[in-house]
Design a protein around this motif. Structure first.
Motif, PDB file in Angstrom:
ATOM      1  N   GLY A  52       0.799  -1.218   0.000  1.00 38.14           N
ATOM      2  CA  GLY A  52       0.000   0.000   0.000  1.00 38.14           C
ATOM      3  C   GLY A  52       0.833   1.270   0.000  1.00 38.14           C
ATOM      4  O   GLY A  52       0.378   2.324  -0.424  1.00 38.14           O
ATOM      5  N   ARG A  53       2.079   1.181   0.459  1.00 43.60           N
ATOM      6  CA  ARG A  53       2.946   2.360   0.485  1.00 43.60           C
ATOM      7  C   ARG A  53       3.607   2.571  -0.871  1.00 43.60           C
ATOM      8  O   ARG A  53       3.756   1.645  -1.661  1.00 43.60           O
ATOM      9  CB  ARG A  53       4.026   2.179   1.553  1.00 43.60           C
ATOM     10  N   TRP A  54       4.011   3.818  -1.094  1.00 44.38           N
ATOM     11  CA  TRP A  54       4.700   4.152  -2.344  1.00 44.38           C
ATOM     12  C   TRP A  54       6.205   4.049  -2.165  1.00 44.38           C
ATOM     13  O   TRP A  54       6.719   4.216  -1.065  1.00 44.38           O
ATOM     14  CB  TRP A  54       4.322   5.558  -2.786  1.00 44.38           C
ATOM     15  N   PRO A  91      12.141  -4.862   6.648  1.00 44.04           N
ATOM     16  CA  PRO A  91      12.112  -5.758   7.806  1.00 44.04           C
ATOM     17  C   PRO A  91      12.151  -7.241   7.437  1.00 44.04           C
ATOM     18  O   PRO A  91      12.501  -8.072   8.275  1.00 44.04           O
ATOM     19  CB  PRO A  91      10.786  -5.406   8.497  1.00 44.04           C
ATOM     20  N   SER A  92      11.837  -7.562   6.182  1.00 43.70           N
ATOM     21  CA  SER A  92      11.731  -8.978   5.843  1.00 43.70           C
ATOM     22  C   SER A  92      13.062  -9.577   5.385  1.00 43.70           C
ATOM     23  O   SER A  92      13.212 -10.794   5.351  1.00 43.70           O
ATOM     24  CB  SER A  92      10.663  -9.179   4.771  1.00 43.70           C
ATOM     25  N   HIS A 123      17.602  -8.519   4.568  1.00 47.27           N
ATOM     26  CA  HIS A 123      18.652  -7.517   4.443  1.00 47.27           C
ATOM     27  C   HIS A 123      18.949  -7.304   2.956  1.00 47.27           C
ATOM     28  O   HIS A 123      19.569  -8.145   2.305  1.00 47.27           O
ATOM     29  CB  HIS A 123      19.914  -7.959   5.171  1.00 47.27           C
ATOM     30  N   VAL A 124      18.471  -6.181   2.445  1.00 45.13           N
ATOM     31  CA  VAL A 124      18.661  -5.859   1.035  1.00 45.13           C
ATOM     32  C   VAL A 124      19.581  -4.656   0.931  1.00 45.13           C
ATOM     33  O   VAL A 124      19.290  -3.601   1.491  1.00 45.13           O
ATOM     34  CB  VAL A 124      17.314  -5.545   0.352  1.00 45.13           C
ATOM     35  N   VAL A 125      20.679  -4.830   0.225  1.00 48.68           N
ATOM     36  CA  VAL A 125      21.577  -3.709  -0.054  1.00 48.68           C
ATOM     37  C   VAL A 125      21.090  -3.068  -1.344  1.00 48.68           C
ATOM     38  O   VAL A 125      21.029  -3.716  -2.389  1.00 48.68           O
ATOM     39  CB  VAL A 125      23.024  -4.196  -0.199  1.00 48.68           C
ATOM     40  N   SER A 126      20.732  -1.793  -1.257  1.00 46.95           N
ATOM     41  CA  SER A 126      20.100  -1.142  -2.395  1.00 46.95           C
ATOM     42  C   SER A 126      21.029  -0.120  -3.037  1.00 46.95           C
ATOM     43  O   SER A 126      21.440   0.852  -2.415  1.00 46.95           O
ATOM     44  CB  SER A 126      18.826  -0.450  -1.915  1.00 46.95           C
ATOM     45  N   VAL A 127      21.358  -0.358  -4.299  1.00 49.28           N
ATOM     46  CA  VAL A 127      22.186   0.579  -5.061  1.00 49.28           C
ATOM     47  C   VAL A 127      21.240   1.549  -5.753  1.00 49.28           C
ATOM     48  O   VAL A 127      20.439   1.146  -6.600  1.00 49.28           O
ATOM     49  CB  VAL A 127      23.049  -0.156  -6.091  1.00 49.28           C
ATOM     50  N   ALA A 128      21.323   2.818  -5.371  1.00 53.61           N
ATOM     51  CA  ALA A 128      20.377   3.805  -5.893  1.00 53.61           C
ATOM     52  C   ALA A 128      20.944   4.492  -7.128  1.00 53.61           C
ATOM     53  O   ALA A 128      22.130   4.833  -7.180  1.00 53.61           O
ATOM     54  CB  ALA A 128      20.079   4.843  -4.823  1.00 53.61           C
ATOM     55  N   TYR A 129      20.074   4.699  -8.102  1.00 53.15           N
ATOM     56  CA  TYR A 129      20.417   5.429  -9.319  1.00 53.15           C
ATOM     57  C   TYR A 129      19.439   6.580  -9.488  1.00 53.15           C
ATOM     58  O   TYR A 129      18.335   6.541  -8.951  1.00 53.15           O
ATOM     59  CB  TYR A 129      20.294   4.517 -10.543  1.00 53.15           C
ATOM     60  N   PHE A 130      19.841   7.567 -10.263  1.00 56.26           N
ATOM     61  CA  PHE A 130      18.813   8.486 -10.737  1.00 56.26           C
ATOM     62  C   PHE A 130      18.876   8.542 -12.252  1.00 56.26           C
ATOM     63  O   PHE A 130      19.926   8.324 -12.857  1.00 56.26           O
ATOM     64  CB  PHE A 130      18.887   9.867 -10.087  1.00 56.26           C
ATOM     65  N   ALA A 131      17.708   8.803 -12.838  1.00 50.48           N
ATOM     66  CA  ALA A 131      17.587   8.824 -14.296  1.00 50.48           C
ATOM     67  C   ALA A 131      16.803  10.054 -14.696  1.00 50.48           C
ATOM     68  O   ALA A 131      15.987  10.565 -13.934  1.00 50.48           O
ATOM     69  CB  ALA A 131      16.880   7.565 -14.775  1.00 50.48           C
ATOM     70  N   LEU A 132      17.076  10.545 -15.902  1.00 46.39           N
ATOM     71  CA  LEU A 132      16.357  11.703 -16.431  1.00 46.39           C
ATOM     72  C   LEU A 132      15.683  11.304 -17.730  1.00 46.39           C
ATOM     73  O   LEU A 132      16.355  10.789 -18.637  1.00 46.39           O
ATOM     74  CB  LEU A 132      17.341  12.848 -16.695  1.00 46.39           C
ATOM     75  N   VAL A 133      14.388  11.521 -17.832  1.00 44.73           N
ATOM     76  CA  VAL A 133      13.682  11.234 -19.076  1.00 44.73           C
ATOM     77  C   VAL A 133      12.984  12.508 -19.539  1.00 44.73           C
ATOM     78  O   VAL A 133      12.611  13.356 -18.740  1.00 44.73           O
ATOM     79  CB  VAL A 133      12.664  10.078 -18.937  1.00 44.73           C
ATOM     80  N   SER A 134      12.839  12.638 -20.862  1.00 47.76           N
ATOM     81  CA  SER A 134      12.475  13.942 -21.404  1.00 47.76           C
ATOM     82  C   SER A 134      10.988  14.269 -21.284  1.00 47.76           C
ATOM     83  O   SER A 134      10.602  15.409 -21.438  1.00 47.76           O
ATOM     84  CB  SER A 134      12.913  14.053 -22.851  1.00 47.76           C
ATOM     85  N   TYR A 154      10.607   1.546   2.515  1.00 46.56           N
ATOM     86  CA  TYR A 154      12.039   1.224   2.454  1.00 46.56           C
ATOM     87  C   TYR A 154      12.946   2.416   2.752  1.00 46.56           C
ATOM     88  O   TYR A 154      14.073   2.491   2.245  1.00 46.56           O
ATOM     89  CB  TYR A 154      12.431   0.675   1.075  1.00 46.56           C
ATOM     90  N   GLY A 155      12.486   3.403   3.498  1.00 50.75           N
ATOM     91  CA  GLY A 155      13.315   4.573   3.765  1.00 50.75           C
ATOM     92  C   GLY A 155      13.666   5.354   2.519  1.00 50.75           C
ATOM     93  O   GLY A 155      14.717   5.998   2.444  1.00 50.75           O
ATOM     94  N   HIS A 156      12.780   5.328   1.521  1.00 53.37           N
ATOM     95  CA  HIS A 156      13.119   5.962   0.252  1.00 53.37           C
ATOM     96  C   HIS A 156      13.067   7.483   0.275  1.00 53.37           C
ATOM     97  O   HIS A 156      13.513   8.121  -0.677  1.00 53.37           O
ATOM     98  CB  HIS A 156      12.217   5.412  -0.863  1.00 53.37           C
TER      99      HIS A 156
END
Lengths: 217, 217
Positions: B37-39, B84-85, B87-98, B126-128
């Motif tokens: 339910g969360r974004w 909580p379910s 341990h996931v190591v999350s590699v964050a990216y950012f992207a730009l679309v036109s 996920y602390g996003h």
DNA sequence: GCAAAAGTGTTGAGATTACACCCATGC
DNA sequence: GCATGGGTGTAATCTCAACACTTTTGC
């Protein structure tokens, strides 16, 4: 070494120090596997339940015995072929320590451990040369807009010593008057009413205004 | 969801676009698990043998259908308690679309997919939220010393449109004369001998000098 | 002709660079 | 007294920010 269904996570740390006015990094000689005999930056697998920073600090403590260092995450390298025996995603950190600490005589994991000038590194294992470049670039940029040099110096130091640190990192000479003006004006350091006596004119001693990371602009 | 012996690796992507002069990001609504339910920002596990960039591009293609975007690695989050379910190591990216591309009507993995203003995000899974801040800060800094804005604009555009992109990202108004002087002097864009006709005085059209990432200083 | 967006230069302040001489000490 | 590193100010240049009026079009 079997190929896991999913990649594993490791942390690798580029540990910098200044030794004899030269910027050096700590290298370890790999004992086993396809890169046996080659040098690399120290690192280790991240166990489940441990944060990346914690793994990095632990690695650092095990290799140098030092706990109180500056530590910053750099970049994560995930190309599957860096290590031919398994897909290891490597989270790279860099650390700054104030002096080249005595190294443990024999580490069970590595054949040898040495401080080596960062500008004269051999061809490293696991594609770590790219990591060295990346770390140096970041460090050079960051000393320009932060106080992190504090972690490369003792509590008290002369401005000449501070300048030597900057010059070792940047790889070029700086103008003395402009340098002093700058660090004082930014409030990076504060004068102590102490002097260091030596063979020549005594140098005034300074301390960093803050010994925690601060951005200066 | 069982606790693995080792952390798993995921890639999360903050996808930016400009829509109605506002900076927006693509959010997905989580269907299952403790955050149902969360974004959150879209993401997925990195399979063995695939590089992080490849996973990020794949995720992007699956969510938006676009392939040719600007993509940059941001930071890696490894705190064990974000999910909580496991341990996931999350590699964050950012992207730009036109432009805000049409979204697939129903994704098997997510309940909904929406473009949302980056400055008005709800509390994310996920602390996003930390990730959103980090991405925005990086983007704001980077448009100042690179040409990556090219990926937010069509091939031809007026300087007013370019300025609107910068203003949407920075969240403040810029001086028109200084802005034009700057981008022209840097050689960021080149004038086409074309005009766009509209209800008022026609605007001269420009194109980016290069449509590949270049640092400008 | 009027509303609306496009286009265009100059000035002042602050920051950055370049540069040379005297000072204090140990020997 | 001399060798060595410590300490100090000014002028020129460049960069960045502030600022207002004229032009072109559609209606």
């Amino acid at each position: 070494m079997t190929t896991a269904r999913l990649p594993t996570v490791a942390v690798d740390v580029v540990i910098f120090t200044i030794d004899e006015d030269e910027l050096k990094t700590l290298l370890v000689q790999v004992k086993k596997g396809p890169f046996a005999g080659r040098w690399a930056f120290p690192g280790g697998l991240v166990p489940s339940g441990e944060s990346l920073d914690t793994t990095a600090r632990r690695e650092l403590r095990e290799k140098t015995g030092i706990h109180d260092v500056y530590l910053e995450q750099l970049y994560t390298f995930g190309e599957p072929n860096r290590d031919p025996s398994a897909h290891v995603v490597s989270v790279a950190y860099f650390a700054l320590v104030s002096r080249p600490v005595r190294l443990p005589a024999d580490d069970p994991k590595y054949a040898r451990v040495e401080w080596r000038p960062v500008r004269k590194l051999p061809r490293l294992a696991y594609g770590h040369n790219a990591l060295a470049e990346y770390a140096l670039t970041r460090l050079q940029a960051k000393i320009g807009y932060s106080n992190i040099a504090y972690s490369l110096l003792p509590a008290e130091f002369s401005l000449a010593e501070l300048q030597a640190v900057y010059e070792a990192i940047l790889g070029r000479r700086l103008d003395r008057r402009n340098f002093r003006k700058r660090v004082l004006q930014l409030g990076l350091v504060r004068a102590l009413s102490k002097q260091r006596r030596g063979p020549h004119r005594p140098a005034a001693l300074y301390a960093f205004a803050r010994r925690t990371p601060v951005l200066t602009e």
